[in-house]
Design a protein around this motif. Structure first.
Motif, short mmCIF file in Angstrom:
data_model
loop_
_atom_site.label_atom_id
_atom_site.label_comp_id
_atom_site.label_asym_id
_atom_site.label_seq_id
_atom_site.Cartn_x
_atom_site.Cartn_y
_atom_site.Cartn_z
N PRO A 126 0.78 -1.25 0.00
CA PRO A 126 0.00 0.00 0.00
C PRO A 126 0.80 1.30 0.00
CG PRO A 126 -0.02 -0.99 2.17
CD PRO A 126 0.70 -1.96 1.27
N PHE A 127 2.14 1.23 0.09
CA PHE A 127 2.93 2.46 0.16
C PHE A 127 4.07 2.44 -0.85
CE2 PHE A 127 1.36 1.56 4.46
CZ PHE A 127 0.62 2.70 4.69
N GLU A 128 4.47 3.61 -1.28
CA GLU A 128 5.66 3.77 -2.11
C GLU A 128 6.75 4.33 -1.21
OE1 GLU A 128 4.95 5.98 -5.68
OE2 GLU A 128 3.06 4.94 -6.04
N LEU A 129 7.74 3.48 -0.87
CA LEU A 129 8.77 3.85 0.09
C LEU A 129 10.16 3.64 -0.48
CD1 LEU A 129 7.26 2.01 3.20
CD2 LEU A 129 7.09 4.44 2.69
N GLU A 130 11.10 4.43 0.00
CA GLU A 130 12.52 4.24 -0.31
C GLU A 130 13.02 3.06 0.53
OE1 GLU A 130 14.30 6.23 -2.47
OE2 GLU A 130 12.45 7.29 -2.95
N LYS A 131 14.26 2.63 0.26
CA LYS A 131 14.84 1.48 0.97
C LYS A 131 15.03 1.78 2.47
CE LYS A 131 18.61 -1.81 0.72
NZ LYS A 131 19.82 -2.24 0.05
N ASN A 132 15.24 3.05 2.82
CA ASN A 132 15.48 3.41 4.22
C ASN A 132 14.25 4.05 4.88
OD1 ASN A 132 15.49 5.86 2.87
ND2 ASN A 132 17.23 6.67 4.00
N GLN A 133 13.06 3.77 4.36
CA GLN A 133 11.82 4.29 4.93
C GLN A 133 10.89 3.15 5.31
OE1 GLN A 133 10.36 6.71 1.68
NE2 GLN A 133 11.26 8.55 2.53
N GLY A 134 10.09 3.39 6.33
CA GLY A 134 9.09 2.43 6.76
C GLY A 134 7.85 3.18 7.24
N VAL A 135 6.79 2.44 7.49
CA VAL A 135 5.55 3.04 7.97
C VAL A 135 5.05 2.24 9.16
CG1 VAL A 135 3.13 3.53 7.42
CG2 VAL A 135 4.90 3.99 5.73
N LEU A 136 4.62 2.94 10.20
CA LEU A 136 3.99 2.32 11.36
C LEU A 136 2.51 2.60 11.32
CD1 LEU A 136 6.47 3.42 14.19
CD2 LEU A 136 6.44 1.26 12.93
N SER A 137 1.69 1.59 11.57
CA SER A 137 0.25 1.82 11.69
C SER A 137 -0.13 1.59 13.15
CB SER A 137 -0.54 0.89 10.77
OG SER A 137 -0.47 -0.44 11.18
N PHE A 138 -1.03 2.44 13.64
CA PHE A 138 -1.44 2.36 15.04
C PHE A 138 -2.84 2.93 15.20
CE2 PHE A 138 0.88 6.24 14.23
CZ PHE A 138 0.14 7.23 14.85
N LEU A 139 -3.50 2.50 16.27
CA LEU A 139 -4.81 3.04 16.62
C LEU A 139 -4.63 4.07 17.72
CD1 LEU A 139 -7.05 -0.14 16.74
CD2 LEU A 139 -7.25 1.76 15.15
N GLU A 140 -5.15 5.26 17.49
CA GLU A 140 -5.09 6.34 18.47
C GLU A 140 -6.49 6.93 18.57
OE1 GLU A 140 -1.58 9.19 18.70
OE2 GLU A 140 -3.17 10.45 17.86
N ASP A 141 -7.08 6.84 19.73
CA ASP A 141 -8.46 7.31 19.94
C ASP A 141 -9.44 6.61 18.99
OD1 ASP A 141 -7.56 9.08 21.93
OD2 ASP A 141 -7.19 10.65 20.46
#
Length: 161
Positions: A126-141
């Motif tokens: 689901p994301f277009e990322l560079e080799k040194n990038q990541g994404v965190l998913s979390f629930l907030e409220d």
């Protein structure tokens, strides 16, 4: 006239479709420390291999966050949170899939092949990322949010014996 009204309704629904790219947040209850990743190899073939992503999290209200998944280098893994004195460390272990193929029954009578499982289709990342990038998913409220982590440093591969 009914056809025109129906087409207008369909057009309105098509404008409100979901986007394939998830929306990132800029403001969070936490701060990111120096993130790192490290490839690992098991001492035996059946031990496997993978990549461990570690991201230090700094903040005071970390108990209000429900960590979900990490997205990194085309893979998805569940997040484990380890508490530390001044925050915590988010860890995600991306295990490599082995070449193990499931048992299949091949028979001239197709009824004998009923238990065979169809191959799983690979989902689009689901994301277009560079080799040194990541994404965190979390629930907030109660809301699912995504946060992009930049400048992930790669450590030397760890080999287990």
């Amino acid at each position: 006239m009914k056809v025109l009204a129906g087409m207008i309704v369909i057009f309105c629904f098509s404008l409100s479709s979901c986007s394939s790219q998830k929306a990132m947040v800029d403001q969070t209850l936490f701060e990111i420390g120096n993130a790192s990743c490290q490839a690992w190899l098991g001492g035996r073939a059946e031990s496997g291999s993978g990549m461990l992503l570690e991201i230090p999290i700094l903040g005071e209200n970390l108990d209000q966050i429900n960590w979900q998944q990490a997205f990194f280098r085309g893979k998805v893994a569940d997040i484990d949170m380890e508490s530390t004195a001044n925050g915590g460390i988010v860890k995600a272990n991306f295990k490599n899939q082995g070449m193990k193929k499931p048992d299949m029954v091949m028979h001239s009578d197709s009824k004998q092949e009923v238990g065979n499982q169809p191959p799983k289709l690979k989902e689009k990342f689901p994301f277009e990322l560079e080799k040194n990038q990541g994404v965190l998913s979390f629930l907030e409220d109660g809301t699912l949010k995504y946060y992009k982590v930049e400048n992930i440093k790669e450590k030397k591969t760890k080999m287990f014996r």
